[in-house]
Design a protein around this motif. Structure first.
Motif, PDB file in Angstrom:
ATOM      1  N   ASN A   1      -3.477  -9.353  -7.631  1.00 17.18           N
ATOM      2  CA  ASN A   1      -2.979  -8.659  -6.562  1.00 17.18           C
ATOM      3  C   ASN A   1      -3.964  -9.590  -5.861  1.00 17.18           C
ATOM      4  O   ASN A   1      -4.293  -9.633  -4.699  1.00 17.18           O
ATOM      5  CB  ASN A   1      -4.327  -6.876  -6.419  1.00 17.18           C
TER       6      ASN A   1
ATOM      7  N   ALA B   1      -4.822  -6.153  -1.713  1.00 10.91           N
ATOM      8  CA  ALA B   1      -5.124  -4.778  -1.460  1.00 10.91           C
ATOM      9  C   ALA B   1      -5.213  -4.074  -2.979  1.00 10.91           C
ATOM     10  O   ALA B   1      -5.044  -4.265  -4.130  1.00 10.91           O
ATOM     11  CB  ALA B   1      -3.305  -4.276  -1.974  1.00 10.91           C
TER      12      ALA B   1
ATOM     13  N   THR C   1       1.124  -1.385  -0.241  1.00 11.87           N
ATOM     14  CA  THR C   1       0.084   0.135   0.416  1.00 11.87           C
ATOM     15  C   THR C   1       1.021   1.190   0.117  1.00 11.87           C
ATOM     16  O   THR C   1       0.495   2.259  -0.875  1.00 11.87           O
ATOM     17  CB  THR C   1      -1.212  -0.177   1.201  1.00 11.87           C
TER      18      THR C   1
ATOM     19  N   GLY D   1      -2.921  -0.630  -4.181  1.00 15.35           N
ATOM     20  CA  GLY D   1      -2.457  -1.796  -4.642  1.00 15.35           C
ATOM     21  C   GLY D   1      -2.681  -1.665  -5.796  1.00 15.35           C
ATOM     22  O   GLY D   1      -1.427  -2.989  -6.577  1.00 15.35           O
TER      23      GLY D   1
END
Length: 205
Positions: free
Chosen positions: A84, A88, A31, A93
């Motif tokens: 991903n 995220a 993040t 993300g």
């Protein structure tokens, strides 16, 4: 699509921030890396999309599992796919996931972020699972999210969508799209008491 120097430098700064986060045991670095990259290059998400094939999966429940199933099916067919996998699913993300390769991608996307992500990424396909009450302080009512999805799809003529036939709000939201309707065998009656189109009480049979 070639990335701009600004975006490349922003991605490098994001990777450094992520490495520092992991080294300091603050977090996984996904993040924070994406946040740094977007702060330095706000258009990074669109550049990372390039001309690759993208599938976005969104909804209140089931998006993580659905994303993993689609990615696994594509890999089983011999295709290289990025995703991903950390879950995220905000813009930060997505940037982190896409910066690692130039392969086609299957991405889990937060339901409130989906319209903005779609505008930046121009996906080939969207998969819409369901909508129910979740974090009302951030999302608002289910109808609010469904309305934003419908506006998004109305502004994207010809968008291909796989949508849950059993959720009235998903059905209403996906009507402007080129939809493949999937009967999941489940119903979301608790949050679908009224018709999203006319406001009348729904009758379940």
């Amino acid at each position: 699509m070639k990335r701009s120097l600004r975006t490349e430098l922003a991605l490098q700064a994001g990777r450094l921030a992520g490495a520092l986060s992991r080294a300091g045991r603050v977090g996984a670095g996904v993040t924070i890396g994406g946040r740094v990259a977007l702060a330095l290059a706000p258009g990074a998400l669109a550049e990372l999309a390039g001309d690759r094939v993208l599938c976005l999966v969104s909804g209140t429940n089931g998006k993580t599992t659905t994303t993993r199933l689609i990615a696994a099916a594509l890999r089983a067919s011999g295709r290289a796919v990025t995703s991903n996998t950390t879950g995220a699913n905000l813009a930060s993300g997505l940037v982190s996931a896409l910066s690692g390769s130039r392969d086609p991608a299957v991405l889990e996307v937060d339901e409130a972020v989906l319209p903005r992500a779609a505008a930046a990424l121009d996906p080939s396909l969207m998969v819409l699972t369901n909508l129910s009450r979740d974090q009302l302080d951030r999302y608002g009512e289910v109808g609010t999210v469904a309305g934003r999805w419908r506006e998004m799809l109305a502004a994207r003529p010809g968008q291909r969508v796989v949508a849950n036939l059993r959720d009235p709000f998903v059905v209403w939201a996906a009507q402007p799209a080129r939809a493949l309707w999937v009967d999941t065998g489940m119903t979301w009656r608790e949050d679908a008491t009224v018709c999203p189109a006319c406001g009348s009480l729904l009758e379940w049979r």
